[in-house]
Structures are given as structure tokens and as C-alpha cells.
Design an enzyme around this catalytic site. Sequence first.
Site, PDB file in Angstrom:
ATOM      1  N   HIS A   7      44.152  -7.913 -43.381  1.00  0.00           N
ATOM      2  CA  HIS A   7      45.085  -7.105 -42.610  1.00  0.00           C
ATOM      3  C   HIS A   7      46.498  -7.176 -43.184  1.00  0.00           C
ATOM      4  O   HIS A   7      47.077  -8.262 -43.270  1.00  0.00           O
ATOM      5  CB  HIS A   7      45.079  -7.598 -41.150  1.00  0.00           C
ATOM      6  CG  HIS A   7      45.816  -6.707 -40.207  1.00  0.00           C
ATOM      7  ND1 HIS A   7      46.795  -7.160 -39.372  1.00  0.00           N
ATOM      8  CD2 HIS A   7      45.701  -5.372 -39.983  1.00  0.00           C
ATOM      9  CE1 HIS A   7      47.255  -6.148 -38.651  1.00  0.00           C
ATOM     10  NE2 HIS A   7      46.611  -5.051 -39.004  1.00  0.00           N
ATOM     11  N   GLU A  34      43.803  -3.772 -45.935  1.00  0.00           N
ATOM     12  CA  GLU A  34      44.352  -2.741 -45.055  1.00  0.00           C
ATOM     13  C   GLU A  34      45.851  -2.710 -45.275  1.00  0.00           C
ATOM     14  O   GLU A  34      46.481  -3.761 -45.493  1.00  0.00           O
ATOM     15  CB  GLU A  34      44.043  -3.097 -43.601  1.00  0.00           C
ATOM     16  CG  GLU A  34      44.415  -2.030 -42.585  1.00  0.00           C
ATOM     17  CD  GLU A  34      45.759  -2.198 -41.903  1.00  0.00           C
ATOM     18  OE1 GLU A  34      46.117  -1.339 -41.080  1.00  0.00           O
ATOM     19  OE2 GLU A  34      46.488  -3.187 -42.202  1.00  0.00           O
ATOM     20  N   ASP A  36      49.680  -0.090 -44.347  1.00  0.00           N
ATOM     21  CA  ASP A  36      50.269   0.982 -43.535  1.00  0.00           C
ATOM     22  C   ASP A  36      51.215   1.817 -44.391  1.00  0.00           C
ATOM     23  O   ASP A  36      52.010   1.247 -45.141  1.00  0.00           O
ATOM     24  CB  ASP A  36      51.067   0.360 -42.377  1.00  0.00           C
ATOM     25  CG  ASP A  36      50.231  -0.628 -41.589  1.00  0.00           C
ATOM     26  OD1 ASP A  36      49.335  -0.178 -40.867  1.00  0.00           O
ATOM     27  OD2 ASP A  36      50.449  -1.856 -41.722  1.00  0.00           O
ATOM     28  N   HIS A  49      54.863  -1.208 -42.089  1.00  0.00           N
ATOM     29  CA  HIS A  49      54.190  -0.960 -40.810  1.00  0.00           C
ATOM     30  C   HIS A  49      54.999  -0.102 -39.841  1.00  0.00           C
ATOM     31  O   HIS A  49      54.490   0.867 -39.280  1.00  0.00           O
ATOM     32  CB  HIS A  49      53.843  -2.299 -40.141  1.00  0.00           C
ATOM     33  CG  HIS A  49      53.087  -2.147 -38.876  1.00  0.00           C
ATOM     34  ND1 HIS A  49      53.692  -2.003 -37.646  1.00  0.00           N
ATOM     35  CD2 HIS A  49      51.744  -2.087 -38.628  1.00  0.00           C
ATOM     36  CE1 HIS A  49      52.775  -1.880 -36.706  1.00  0.00           C
ATOM     37  NE2 HIS A  49      51.580  -1.930 -37.272  1.00  0.00           N
ATOM     38  N   GLU A 101      46.247   3.133 -43.786  1.00  0.00           N
ATOM     39  CA  GLU A 101      46.483   3.644 -42.425  1.00  0.00           C
ATOM     40  C   GLU A 101      47.703   4.560 -42.437  1.00  0.00           C
ATOM     41  O   GLU A 101      48.805   4.144 -42.783  1.00  0.00           O
ATOM     42  CB  GLU A 101      46.694   2.491 -41.432  1.00  0.00           C
ATOM     43  CG  GLU A 101      46.841   3.069 -40.036  1.00  0.00           C
ATOM     44  CD  GLU A 101      47.194   2.057 -38.951  1.00  0.00           C
ATOM     45  OE1 GLU A 101      47.000   0.843 -39.132  1.00  0.00           O
ATOM     46  OE2 GLU A 101      47.692   2.523 -37.907  1.00  0.00           O
TER      47      GLU A 101
HETATM   48  O1  G3P Z   1      44.061  -0.680 -38.879  1.00  0.00           O
HETATM   49  C1  G3P Z   1      43.933  -1.700 -37.941  1.00  0.00           C
HETATM   50  C2  G3P Z   1      45.254  -2.153 -37.407  1.00  0.00           C
HETATM   51  O2  G3P Z   1      46.093  -2.415 -38.507  1.00  0.00           O
HETATM   52  C3  G3P Z   1      45.919  -1.156 -36.502  1.00  0.00           C
HETATM   53  O3  G3P Z   1      47.037  -1.686 -35.850  1.00  0.00           O
HETATM   54  O4  G3P Z   1      49.425  -2.070 -35.478  1.00  0.00           O
HETATM   55  O5  G3P Z   1      48.189  -3.548 -37.011  1.00  0.00           O
HETATM   56  O6  G3P Z   1      48.696  -1.200 -37.664  1.00  0.00           O
HETATM   57  P1  G3P Z   1      48.386  -2.133 -36.536  1.00  0.00           P
HETATM   58 CA    CA Z   2      47.628  -1.131 -39.731  1.00  0.00          CA
END
Ligand code: G3P
Ligand code: CA
Length: 226
Positions: A7, A34, A36, A49, A101
Site C-alpha cells: 500500500h 498500489e 495514488d 495521496h 488509483e
Molecule cells: O486502493 C486502496 C486504498 O488505497 C484506498 O484508500 O485512502 O488509502 O487511497 P486510500
Molecule cells: Ca490509494
Amino acid sequence: MIIKIGHRGAMGYEPENTLISFKKALDLGVDMIELDVHLCQTGELVVIHDKKVNHTTNGQGQVIKKGLAELRLLDAGKGEKIPLLQEVFDLVKQRTKINIELKAKYTAKPVAQLIKKYVTEKGWTYNDFLVSSFFRPELKKLYHLNPEIKIGVLVEKFPFGFFKLAEKVKAVSIHFHKKLARPYLIKKTQQKGLKVFIYTLDNPEKIKKMKSLGIDGIFSNYPDRL
Ligand code: G3P
Ligand code: CA
């Protein structure tokens, strides 16, 4: 075997969404990272993020109101800079899959273009990427721009309606918040041929319990715990 997803890289160990965080995730042997993405004022895709830089850097203000040069002066932790999306691709070099994402409007088009470029010019495959978002219109746009790009639908809360969307954009996975990880929902999702990924779990006991539910993948800030 469960799909191990780092993450924001491995943000339990290194500053989130930075190259050292992605390097750490690679060292820990993840199946996928993952990250953002947002667009900045000069049009580049940057990996961060929040809408604002305040929380993860030493700067202040909105990403969309700052040009790349200004953003690059900021410290995103341990002296790291906010990376460009393509810098993460170049670091990863197909050693793991990348879950992008989409965190903002208008990101679908440039992300689709960049993925296509890596597939057509640099020998990557569409399997190396998975694009997800809470923004349903962005996912629809992405699907229409390039139906070969794999899509994951992010689901955080009721009411749902996500199965319809998943069908429309031919999603391959649903990414549920951990509070929605209920056996009937997991089963229903998998019966539709969709993979179930759960975010974000760090507690070893909870990870063990989640695995026993037969899900397909877990996002963790400490991916070595998976
Ligand atoms: O993609 C899973 C998760 O990352 C979504 O929430 O707030 O951590 O971007 P967030
Ligand atoms: Ca995310």
C-alpha cells in the site's frame, strides 16, 4: 496464494508514495504495488495521496495549483521528492504489477496514454497494470478510452451499485474496505468472476482471519506481514 499488495509502496517502513517506499515494497517481494495519482498544474501525473501537499510534504496548498517544478522542491519524507508516475514505472521495470488509483478528475486520459506508451513502446503488457478509483466517471472514461486496461472498482461504503459498474467497465476486481469484508459479499463477488481485494490490513491476527475468508488479495502498509 493471496496476492500481496504494498500500500503506497510499503508506507509502514518508508514515506508513502515515494520511490524508496516502492523500492522497499519490491525488496519485500510484493505481487503488486498500489499508488495514488493526481494531475499537477503543468499537466504531469504525480504520485501523491491527497489533493493538498500539506499532509505528506513540507509544503502547503493544492497539487493542481502547483507546477511540476514547484512540487519537485518539496520534501515528501527522508528527502524524497514527489515522484512522477512514469518514474515509478521506470523503477519497477515490470518486476511487480502496479495498481494505479485515480484520485482526481481528468486523470483517466493521461493514465491511459502512459500505460499504452509502456505497452506499445517499452514491452510492458496490460497485465502489468491495474487501474482503480472511487470516481466512477473516471473508470467509465478509462474503459472507453482503452478497454484493454484492467480495472478494479473501489468500494468504501453502502449503498453499492458497484456490480453494475463492474459489468459496464468489465472490471477484473473489486477492492473493498475491510469493514465490508463479509462472507456473503465475498462469495457473491467471486461468483461473478471478480477478484476480491481488501484494504488496508496491518494487524497479523486480522490478516490471518481475512485470509480464512478466501479473499484474493490484501493491501498492507507492511506487505511482508501478508
Ligand atoms: O486502493 C486502496 C486504498 O488505497 C484506498 O484508500 O485512502 O488509502 O487511497 P486510500
Ligand atoms: Ca490509494
